[in-house]
Motif scaffolding. Structure first.
Motif, PDB file in Angstrom:
ATOM      1  N   PHE A  96       0.817  -1.209   0.000  1.00 19.18           N
ATOM      2  CA  PHE A  96       0.000   0.000   0.000  1.00 19.18           C
ATOM      3  C   PHE A  96       0.856   1.266   0.000  1.00 19.18           C
ATOM      4  O   PHE A  96       0.447   2.297  -0.547  1.00 19.18           O
ATOM      5  N   ALA A  97       2.052   1.183   0.586  1.00 21.24           N
ATOM      6  CA  ALA A  97       2.976   2.322   0.504  1.00 21.24           C
ATOM      7  C   ALA A  97       3.404   2.544  -0.945  1.00 21.24           C
ATOM      8  O   ALA A  97       3.473   3.685  -1.431  1.00 21.24           O
ATOM      9  N   ALA A  98       3.691   1.449  -1.659  1.00 18.28           N
ATOM     10  CA  ALA A  98       4.073   1.549  -3.067  1.00 18.28           C
ATOM     11  C   ALA A  98       2.911   2.058  -3.911  1.00 18.28           C
ATOM     12  O   ALA A  98       3.094   2.862  -4.827  1.00 18.28           O
ATOM     13  N   ILE A  99       1.696   1.593  -3.584  1.00 19.53           N
ATOM     14  CA  ILE A  99       0.512   2.046  -4.314  1.00 19.53           C
ATOM     15  C   ILE A  99       0.329   3.549  -4.157  1.00 19.53           C
ATOM     16  O   ILE A  99       0.107   4.276  -5.124  1.00 19.53           O
ATOM     17  N   LEU A 100       0.464   4.037  -2.927  1.00 23.26           N
ATOM     18  CA  LEU A 100       0.300   5.475  -2.681  1.00 23.26           C
ATOM     19  C   LEU A 100       1.378   6.285  -3.381  1.00 23.26           C
ATOM     20  O   LEU A 100       1.122   7.370  -3.897  1.00 23.26           O
ATOM     21  N   SER A 101       2.608   5.754  -3.393  1.00 22.86           N
ATOM     22  CA  SER A 101       3.692   6.486  -4.050  1.00 22.86           C
ATOM     23  C   SER A 101       3.492   6.534  -5.558  1.00 22.86           C
ATOM     24  O   SER A 101       3.785   7.545  -6.199  1.00 22.86           O
ATOM     25  N   MET A 102       2.974   5.444  -6.138  1.00 22.69           N
ATOM     26  CA  MET A 102       2.733   5.420  -7.576  1.00 22.69           C
ATOM     27  C   MET A 102       1.577   6.344  -7.957  1.00 22.69           C
ATOM     28  O   MET A 102       1.638   7.077  -8.937  1.00 22.69           O
ATOM     29  N   ILE A 103       0.503   6.316  -7.134  1.00 23.27           N
ATOM     30  CA  ILE A 103      -0.647   7.159  -7.416  1.00 23.27           C
ATOM     31  C   ILE A 103      -0.291   8.632  -7.267  1.00 23.27           C
ATOM     32  O   ILE A 103      -0.740   9.483  -8.023  1.00 23.27           O
ATOM     33  N   GLY A 104       0.558   8.922  -6.278  1.00 23.81           N
ATOM     34  CA  GLY A 104       0.922  10.309  -6.031  1.00 23.81           C
ATOM     35  C   GLY A 104       2.061  10.821  -6.884  1.00 23.81           C
ATOM     36  O   GLY A 104       2.460  11.976  -6.768  1.00 23.81           O
ATOM     37  N   ALA A 105       2.594   9.961  -7.739  1.00 27.93           N
ATOM     38  CA  ALA A 105       3.716  10.376  -8.576  1.00 27.93           C
ATOM     39  C   ALA A 105       3.303  11.446  -9.577  1.00 27.93           C
ATOM     40  O   ALA A 105       2.211  11.436 -10.114  1.00 27.93           O
ATOM     41  N   LYS A 106       4.212  12.370  -9.816  1.00 25.27           N
ATOM     42  CA  LYS A 106       3.945  13.430 -10.784  1.00 25.27           C
ATOM     43  C   LYS A 106       4.109  12.892 -12.200  1.00 25.27           C
ATOM     44  O   LYS A 106       4.883  11.973 -12.448  1.00 25.27           O
ATOM     45  N   ASP A 107       3.361  13.493 -13.107  1.00 24.95           N
ATOM     46  CA  ASP A 107       3.566  13.166 -14.515  1.00 24.95           C
ATOM     47  C   ASP A 107       4.955  13.648 -14.922  1.00 24.95           C
ATOM     48  O   ASP A 107       5.365  14.756 -14.575  1.00 24.95           O
ATOM     49  N   VAL A 108       5.693  12.804 -15.632  1.00 21.98           N
ATOM     50  CA  VAL A 108       7.048  13.168 -16.031  1.00 21.98           C
ATOM     51  C   VAL A 108       7.172  13.104 -17.547  1.00 21.98           C
ATOM     52  O   VAL A 108       6.475  12.334 -18.210  1.00 21.98           O
ATOM     53  N   ASP A 109       8.054  13.918 -18.073  1.00 24.81           N
ATOM     54  CA  ASP A 109       8.351  13.924 -19.501  1.00 24.81           C
ATOM     55  C   ASP A 109       9.801  13.484 -19.640  1.00 24.81           C
ATOM     56  O   ASP A 109      10.718  14.171 -19.173  1.00 24.81           O
ATOM     57  N   LEU A 110      10.010  12.336 -20.257  1.00 30.48           N
ATOM     58  CA  LEU A 110      11.362  11.793 -20.370  1.00 30.48           C
ATOM     59  C   LEU A 110      12.287  12.726 -21.142  1.00 30.48           C
ATOM     60  O   LEU A 110      13.507  12.705 -20.938  1.00 30.48           O
ATOM     61  N   ARG A 111      11.741  13.549 -21.995  1.00 34.56           N
ATOM     62  CA  ARG A 111      12.582  14.475 -22.757  1.00 34.56           C
ATOM     63  C   ARG A 111      13.181  15.544 -21.862  1.00 34.56           C
ATOM     64  O   ARG A 111      14.309  15.992 -22.085  1.00 34.56           O
ATOM     65  N   THR A 112      12.443  15.944 -20.831  1.00 32.09           N
ATOM     66  CA  THR A 112      12.998  16.877 -19.841  1.00 32.09           C
ATOM     67  C   THR A 112      14.140  16.214 -19.088  1.00 32.09           C
ATOM     68  O   THR A 112      15.183  16.835 -18.827  1.00 32.09           O
ATOM     69  N   ASP A 113      13.949  14.935 -18.728  1.00 32.60           N
ATOM     70  CA  ASP A 113      15.027  14.184 -18.071  1.00 32.60           C
ATOM     71  C   ASP A 113      16.266  14.112 -18.966  1.00 32.60           C
ATOM     72  O   ASP A 113      17.397  14.232 -18.491  1.00 32.60           O
ATOM     73  N   MET A 114      16.047  13.906 -20.264  1.00 29.99           N
ATOM     74  CA  MET A 114      17.168  13.826 -21.196  1.00 29.99           C
ATOM     75  C   MET A 114      17.917  15.144 -21.287  1.00 29.99           C
ATOM     76  O   MET A 114      19.158  15.168 -21.313  1.00 29.99           O
ATOM     77  N   GLU A 115      17.185  16.235 -21.326  1.00 27.84           N
ATOM     78  CA  GLU A 115      17.822  17.554 -21.364  1.00 27.84           C
ATOM     79  C   GLU A 115      18.689  17.767 -20.120  1.00 27.84           C
ATOM     80  O   GLU A 115      19.810  18.278 -20.201  1.00 27.84           O
ATOM     81  N   LEU A 116      18.157  17.354 -18.976  1.00 29.21           N
ATOM     82  CA  LEU A 116      18.889  17.531 -17.720  1.00 29.21           C
ATOM     83  C   LEU A 116      20.160  16.690 -17.698  1.00 29.21           C
ATOM     84  O   LEU A 116      21.243  17.192 -17.365  1.00 29.21           O
ATOM     85  N   LEU A 117      20.054  15.417 -18.066  1.00 24.62           N
ATOM     86  CA  LEU A 117      21.226  14.545 -18.062  1.00 24.62           C
ATOM     87  C   LEU A 117      22.256  14.989 -19.102  1.00 24.62           C
ATOM     88  O   LEU A 117      23.461  14.885 -18.865  1.00 24.62           O
ATOM     89  N   SER A 118      21.781  15.472 -20.232  1.00 26.19           N
ATOM     90  CA  SER A 118      22.709  15.958 -21.261  1.00 26.19           C
ATOM     91  C   SER A 118      23.480  17.174 -20.758  1.00 26.19           C
ATOM     92  O   SER A 118      24.685  17.309 -21.001  1.00 26.19           O
ATOM     93  N   MET A 119      22.776  18.057 -20.066  1.00 25.83           N
ATOM     94  CA  MET A 119      23.439  19.231 -19.502  1.00 25.83           C
ATOM     95  C   MET A 119      24.464  18.828 -18.454  1.00 25.83           C
ATOM     96  O   MET A 119      25.585  19.334 -18.419  1.00 25.83           O
ATOM     97  N   PHE A 120      24.100  17.864 -17.601  1.00 27.21           N
ATOM     98  CA  PHE A 120      25.045  17.354 -16.606  1.00 27.21           C
ATOM     99  C   PHE A 120      26.255  16.710 -17.288  1.00 27.21           C
ATOM    100  O   PHE A 120      27.403  16.881 -16.847  1.00 27.21           O
ATOM    101  N   ALA A 121      26.010  15.961 -18.369  1.00 27.35           N
ATOM    102  CA  ALA A 121      27.100  15.288 -19.081  1.00 27.35           C
ATOM    103  C   ALA A 121      28.090  16.297 -19.653  1.00 27.35           C
ATOM    104  O   ALA A 121      29.312  16.088 -19.597  1.00 27.35           O
ATOM    105  N   ARG A 122      27.593  17.394 -20.206  1.00 27.50           N
ATOM    106  CA  ARG A 122      28.483  18.419 -20.755  1.00 27.50           C
ATOM    107  C   ARG A 122      29.282  19.101 -19.659  1.00 27.50           C
ATOM    108  O   ARG A 122      30.472  19.418 -19.844  1.00 27.50           O
TER     109      ARG A 122
END
Length: 292
Positions: free
Chosen positions: A60-86
């Motif tokens: 139930f802890a996992a269920i609550l964490s999954m339900i409460g998770a924010k919508d994410v855009d993987l492209r934003t994650d890619m931009e962030l990791l690319s910036m960190f990589a540079r």
């Protein structure tokens, strides 16, 4: 919070049932404490028998964490990791030390911390893989708990029906007892069917879908972290991470980056904004970076 489709689905489903009831009679007719005890208590008891208390608590802890998770855009994650990589290619891996504390995703935060701490590739990748497997097992248990509850609900509805029929037949000469027994018999079946098909079953399916997205995101993070560790060109890292992005979003990302040049000024602007932008939609991030 729950995504729009889930909220709309729950609201629409229960509203239609409610409207069907009130157009033909009173809601109070369908309220039965005995039926709640049989179906609700039975589901809880059977779940506790089938799973350990720790499994149920974790689930139930996992269920609550999954339900409460924010919508994410993987492209934003890619931009962030690319910036960190540079930044790492320019100033070394220790440049990330002060940034890690601001990363919201626990998996990415831990992975980059291991990178900064100097873990070798084999050890780092092994830890990242083990974290994904552990999360997968946890989510699988949560999903199984929900599917089990979906199976128990109609079964206890039928148990309530049998109990109601027995009560009815024992007092078949008493009209009042006959009505009470028949009411419990039918309402428990209704409760069990609704809980199984409008709540536990659909919620288990939604968790299964959300877990696939979550694990896919973690796999993309693992790819990016390993790429940074190996000192690969950020463009090569992006090509590897794009495998985890859906085709439509992937095409938009590629087309956009074909038309721009990643400059030092853009990275500096992104670096000033990334903490509040890390979980935003990619389109919003583009707009902020383009307008300055």
């Amino acid at each position: 919070m729950l995504d729009k489709s889930t909220v709309i689905g729950f609201t629409l489903g229960f509203s239609l049932i409610f409207l069907a009831i009130i157009t033909q009679g009173s809601v109070l007719v369908f309220a039965s404490f005995a039926a709640i005890l049989i179906v609700g208590g039975g589901i809880i008891a059977a779940t506790m028998i089938n799973y350990s208390f720790e499994n149920i608590k974790t689930s139930f802890a996992a269920i609550l964490s999954m339900i409460g998770a924010k919508d994410v855009d993987l492209r934003t994650d890619m931009e962030l990791l690319s910036m960190f990589a540079r930044r790492v290619r320019s100033d070394g891996v220790l440049v990330l030390d002060s940034d890690i504390q601001h990363i919201e995703d626990p998996y990415l935060k831990n992975g980059l911390q291991l990178l900064v701490d100097g873990f070798k590739k084999e050890s780092l990748d092994s830890i990242l893989r083990d974290e994904i497997k552990s999360r997968e097992r946890q989510i699988d248990t949560s999903i199984n708990v929900m599917y089990s509850m979906a199976d128990y609900a109609p079964a206890f509805g039928m148990i309530g029906t049998v109990i109601g029929m027995v009560l009815m037949l024992q007092n078949i000469s008493d009209p009042e007892s006959l009505g009470a027994g028949l009411s419990v018999a039918l309402i428990t079946t209704l409760y069990g069917t609704i809980l199984a098909n409008m709540f536990f079953g659909p919620l288990a399916g939604k968790l299964e879908y959300l877990s696939e997205l979550d694990l896919n995101r973690k796999e993309m993070f693992r790819t990016g972290i390993n790429s940074i560790l190996e000192g690969e060109n950020p463009r090569i890292m992006e090509k590897k991470m794009l495998i985890h992005v859906d085709p439509k979003s992937r095409a938009e990302y590629i087309k956009y980056h074909e038309g721009i040049r990643i400059s030092k000024e853009r990275d500096e602007r992104f670096y000033k904004l990334w903490i509040e932008q890390q979980n935003k939609e990619w389109d919003d991030l583009k707009r902020v970076l383009e307008t300055g």
